[in-house]
Design an enzyme around this catalytic site. Sequence first.
Site, mmCIF file in Angstrom:
data_model
loop_
_atom_site.group_PDB
_atom_site.id
_atom_site.type_symbol
_atom_site.label_atom_id
_atom_site.label_comp_id
_atom_site.label_asym_id
_atom_site.label_seq_id
_atom_site.Cartn_x
_atom_site.Cartn_y
_atom_site.Cartn_z
ATOM 1 N N CYS A 1 -57.017 -20.741 29.434
ATOM 2 C CA CYS A 1 -58.341 -21.362 29.455
ATOM 3 C C CYS A 1 -58.243 -22.759 28.909
ATOM 4 C CB CYS A 1 -59.297 -20.530 28.610
ATOM 5 S SG CYS A 1 -59.564 -18.960 29.382
ATOM 6 N N TYR B 1 -36.267 -24.893 24.753
ATOM 7 C CA TYR B 1 -37.602 -25.179 24.215
ATOM 8 C C TYR B 1 -38.725 -24.578 25.058
ATOM 9 C CZ TYR B 1 -34.604 -28.451 21.739
ATOM 10 O OH TYR B 1 -33.583 -28.991 21.002
HETATM 11 N N1 LLP Z 1 -29.890 -31.572 15.885
HETATM 12 C C1 LLP Z 1 -31.061 -31.877 15.330
HETATM 13 C C2 LLP Z 1 -31.115 -32.237 13.913
HETATM 14 C C3 LLP Z 1 -32.234 -31.842 16.093
HETATM 15 O O1 LLP Z 1 -33.384 -32.155 15.531
HETATM 16 C C4 LLP Z 1 -32.158 -31.461 17.452
HETATM 17 C C5 LLP Z 1 -33.356 -31.378 18.263
HETATM 18 C C6 LLP Z 1 -30.900 -31.141 17.986
HETATM 19 C C7 LLP Z 1 -29.781 -31.213 17.171
HETATM 20 C C8 LLP Z 1 -30.713 -30.713 19.413
HETATM 21 O O2 LLP Z 1 -31.106 -31.690 20.303
HETATM 22 P P1 LLP Z 1 -30.866 -31.451 21.872
HETATM 23 O O3 LLP Z 1 -29.384 -31.399 22.112
HETATM 24 O O4 LLP Z 1 -31.537 -30.179 22.231
HETATM 25 O O5 LLP Z 1 -31.500 -32.625 22.515
HETATM 26 N N2 LLP Z 1 -39.117 -29.530 21.707
HETATM 27 C C9 LLP Z 1 -38.621 -30.748 22.316
HETATM 28 C C10 LLP Z 1 -37.257 -31.074 21.809
HETATM 29 C C11 LLP Z 1 -37.206 -31.254 20.318
HETATM 30 C C12 LLP Z 1 -35.837 -31.533 19.830
HETATM 31 C C13 LLP Z 1 -35.783 -31.383 18.355
HETATM 32 N N3 LLP Z 1 -34.514 -31.597 17.791
HETATM 33 C C14 LLP Z 1 -38.613 -30.593 23.824
HETATM 34 O O6 LLP Z 1 -39.032 -29.549 24.314
HETATM 35 O O7 LLP Z 1 -38.239 -31.514 24.536
#
Ligand code: LLP
Length: 473
Positions: free
Chosen positions: A392, A421
């Site tokens: 909604c 995510y």
């Molecule tokens: N290390 C740290 C300290 C982080 O904060 C993150 C992601 C990663 C590693 C991993 O990053 P990646 O390889 O996944 O880019 N919810 C958001 C993404 C938030 C990312 C937070 N930190 C989305 O759905 O796009």
Amino acid sequence: MVSTPALVASGRQYLPTPATDCPSPNQFLLPLTAKLNSQDHLEVGGCDVVDLVAQFGSPLYVLDEETLRMACRQYRQAFQRYYPGESLVIYASKAWNCTAVCAIVASEGLGIDVVSGGELYTALQAGLNPETLYLHGNNKSLNELEFAIDQGCTIVVDNWFELETLSGLDTLSGLDTGMTSRPIRIMLRLTPGIECHTHDYIRTGSIDSKFGFDPQQIEKVYKFISQQPSLECVGLHAHIGSQIFELQPHHDLGAVMVQWFQKAAQYGLPVQQLDIGGGLGIRYTESDDPPSIDEWVKTVCLAIVEACESQGLPLPKLIAEPGRSLIGSACVTAYTMGSQKEVPGIRRYVTVDGGMSDNPRPITYQSTYRAIVANRMSAEISETVTIAGKHCESGDIVIKNAQLPKTQPGDILVVMGTGAYNYSMASNYNRLARPAAVLVHDGEASLILERETYHDLVRQDRLPARLSASGNQ
Ligand code: LLP
């Protein structure tokens, strides 16, 4: 102005056609095992997605084990290829934290980054060795710190408050850290001040960020730690953001971190690890063009090797913590289509039986996805429709202006690239039960997350006696 995606002839065009023996999963919209079967259905991990929905219900997260394992191996092998020193890949489990996923990545030799007591507990339930776990977070509770220290995890310290809390932990909480024999193993998170092009909400490395110490204060931090016998500072950490396609920011990050590394030695700190975070992006649509895992790792390794050579420093143990690029492309979400609505001259809405509760990314970051009709993969694309969720909330749109064949209620719509995510940010908004997840491999499907039930939804509810039916009489 809304841009319309480039025309594709049918859903078949999204099937992976790897040009090399070692395709980088983050460059494909579908998992690497995706195929078309004789019924013109989408198959993943040897399982017919339409059959999976019939068996496990809808919506359904379908996670392909081979794609996830392939991504883990590519990270590890690339580090072995390009880095002459010791290295470790840790999975940023915030992307998808559940026991099966933790167990798979651990079996591929990865460590795990957790950001809460809940993620830590899950990783431990999966049987992980606590020594391979790293606790992150900008506001860890005392409970979470004690839990992680008791288990023997490494704490990635984010700020002064946390540092001071840790240094006084024995007095504060009466916790037996075995200070004399076992100091608390920490790493320091610093804000590198490196800009990258991504959504503001997922950019973390710029100076105006809630995460990490200001590098201007680095010497003060080192000095403080050098006076704390209960803290053993083994490494430094930085993360610049997520869903990044450029390589330059990570190259620059390497050079910046080596400068911090050099300063640590002047304070006699036993820093031998550099953790350069994660951030490599994945392909969500045809116009996304992320570098491969191999290219990303190569960039990071060369940056560290070059910077250490030019400063005459020994190579640190190099750590990376990818999340999205390990698991994002390994999963699809299958929905059942429902009602349709035509707004004459404006748009046609088609709906699915989920939405922002199982994938909050479109409403949160305006993320774009692609979808295909899994039960008619070869059907010709013939219309531009907006795929709406069932919540909604007007903004609950899964894909705006999606190109699909003519669809009807009961069709199985598959949204691609939902491994990262999605489940981990899922909610019970409108009291929708979270979907089930199946792990597919070689024609076998195993349930890794049960579908929530109505009972689960009220499990935590408490009705004070005076409000209960009998109390009202
Ligand atoms: N290390 C740290 C300290 C982080 O904060 C993150 C992601 C990663 C590693 C991993 O990053 P990646 O390889 O996944 O880019 N919810 C958001 C993404 C938030 C990312 C937070 N930190 C989305 O759905 O796009």
